[in-house]
Design an enzyme around this catalytic site. Structure first.
Site, PDB file in Angstrom:
ATOM      1  N   LYS A 165     -12.852   3.961   3.214  1.00  0.00           N
ATOM      2  CA  LYS A 165     -11.846   3.393   2.314  1.00  0.00           C
ATOM      3  C   LYS A 165     -12.522   2.265   1.534  1.00  0.00           C
ATOM      4  CE  LYS A 165      -7.022   1.731   2.481  1.00  0.00           C
ATOM      5  NZ  LYS A 165      -5.923   1.307   3.377  1.00  0.00           N
ATOM      6  N   VAL A 223      -6.314   5.166   8.452  1.00  0.00           N
ATOM      7  CA  VAL A 223      -7.364   6.151   8.169  1.00  0.00           C
ATOM      8  C   VAL A 223      -7.636   6.997   9.418  1.00  0.00           C
ATOM      9  CG1 VAL A 223      -8.450   4.877   6.286  1.00  0.00           C
ATOM     10  CG2 VAL A 223      -9.174   4.443   8.630  1.00  0.00           C
ATOM     11  N   GLU A 224      -7.386   6.442  10.591  1.00  0.00           N
ATOM     12  CA  GLU A 224      -7.537   7.206  11.827  1.00  0.00           C
ATOM     13  C   GLU A 224      -6.635   8.444  11.818  1.00  0.00           C
ATOM     14  OE1 GLU A 224      -7.508   3.926  11.661  1.00  0.00           O
ATOM     15  OE2 GLU A 224      -8.709   3.032  13.260  1.00  0.00           O
ATOM     16  N   GLU A 262       0.818  -1.226   0.000  1.00  0.00           N
ATOM     17  CA  GLU A 262       0.000   0.000   0.000  1.00  0.00           C
ATOM     18  C   GLU A 262       0.844   1.264   0.000  1.00  0.00           C
ATOM     19  OE1 GLU A 262      -2.606  -1.268   3.492  1.00  0.00           O
ATOM     20  OE2 GLU A 262      -4.089  -0.482   2.059  1.00  0.00           O
ATOM     21  N   TYR A 281     -17.554  25.804   0.618  1.00  0.00           N
ATOM     22  CA  TYR A 281     -17.347  24.356   0.535  1.00  0.00           C
ATOM     23  C   TYR A 281     -16.409  23.979  -0.614  1.00  0.00           C
ATOM     24  CZ  TYR A 281     -21.612  24.961  -2.363  1.00  0.00           C
ATOM     25  OH  TYR A 281     -22.544  25.397  -3.255  1.00  0.00           O
TER      26      TYR A 281
HETATM   27  N1  LIG Z   1      -8.955   0.589  12.082  1.00  0.00           N
HETATM   28  C1  LIG Z   1      -8.202   0.349  10.966  1.00  0.00           C
HETATM   29  N2  LIG Z   1      -8.023  -0.884  10.551  1.00  0.00           N
HETATM   30  C2  LIG Z   1      -7.294  -1.126   9.445  1.00  0.00           C
HETATM   31  C3  LIG Z   1      -6.714  -0.067   8.734  1.00  0.00           C
HETATM   32  C4  LIG Z   1      -6.925   1.256   9.213  1.00  0.00           C
HETATM   33  O1  LIG Z   1      -6.435   2.257   8.628  1.00  0.00           O
HETATM   34  N3  LIG Z   1      -7.677   1.425  10.318  1.00  0.00           N
HETATM   35  N4  LIG Z   1      -6.008  -0.325   7.596  1.00  0.00           N
HETATM   36  C5  LIG Z   1      -5.838  -1.555   7.141  1.00  0.00           C
HETATM   37  C6  LIG Z   1      -5.161  -1.806   5.864  1.00  0.00           C
HETATM   38  O2  LIG Z   1      -4.415  -0.699   5.410  1.00  0.00           O
HETATM   39  C7  LIG Z   1      -6.230  -2.221   4.861  1.00  0.00           C
HETATM   40  O3  LIG Z   1      -7.054  -1.086   4.552  1.00  0.00           O
HETATM   41  C8  LIG Z   1      -5.679  -2.783   3.596  1.00  0.00           C
HETATM   42  O4  LIG Z   1      -6.717  -3.364   2.841  1.00  0.00           O
HETATM   43  C9  LIG Z   1      -6.349  -2.734   7.847  1.00  0.00           C
HETATM   44  N5  LIG Z   1      -7.122  -2.395   9.017  1.00  0.00           N
END
Ligand SMILES: Nc1nc2c(c(=O)[nH]1)N=C([C@H](O)[C@@H](O)CO)CN2
Length: 121
Positions: free
Chosen positions: A98, A72-73, A21, A53
């Site tokens: 995502k 993503v957090e 990734e 916006y």
């Molecule tokens: N809570 C999360 N869990 C996961 C994340 C994330 O960003 N926050 N990311 C992944 C991997 O990057 C996934 O998206 C790859 O497919 C897994 N779990």
């Protein structure tokens, strides 16, 4: 409380915890609710008196292009901080999805609320 809305905003960024990734860009889809008193802008019919916006959306796209987080957090938290500082937003709700990250799900992601809702809302 009045809200300016941005829904299903698609941005491309480097994001993910796995090595593969780190070598690609992936799409995130964002929903935002931004607390803003719209009455002054409505009274004057003046874009300068509200939260633009389009400007916020452009800033988010630039932010996505400038950063490469694992989670993503982290993307959500850092973006919320930047938007609140740069646009003087008292309160916001931000959803970061995502799509495609989990094959069996339409999307996965996080939703955060930051700041204090304005008085009288
Ligand atoms: N809570 C999360 N869990 C996961 C994340 C994330 O960003 N926050 N990311 C992944 C991997 O990057 C996934 O998206 C790859 O497919 C897994 N779990």
């Amino acid at each position: 409380m009045d809200l300016v809305l941005i829904e299903s905003l698609a941005v491309d960024t480097v994001i993910g915890v796995y090595d593969w990734e780190r070598t690609i860009t992936q799409r995130l889809v964002l929903d935002l609710e931004l607390a803003t008193d719209i009455r002054p802008a409505a009274a004057g019919d003046d874009i300068a008196l509200t939260l633009d916006y389009a400007a916020v959306s452009e800033r988010i796209a630039a932010f996505a292009g400038e950063h490469d987080f694992a989670l993503v957090e982290t993307f959500a938290e850092r973006l919320a901080t930047a938007l609140r500082e740069e646009f003087a937003i008292a309160w916001l709700r931000l959803t970061v999805r995502k799509p495609g990250a989990v094959a069996a799900a339409a999307a996965v992601g996080v939703r955060i609320e930051r700041g204090t809702p304005p008085e009288g809302s």
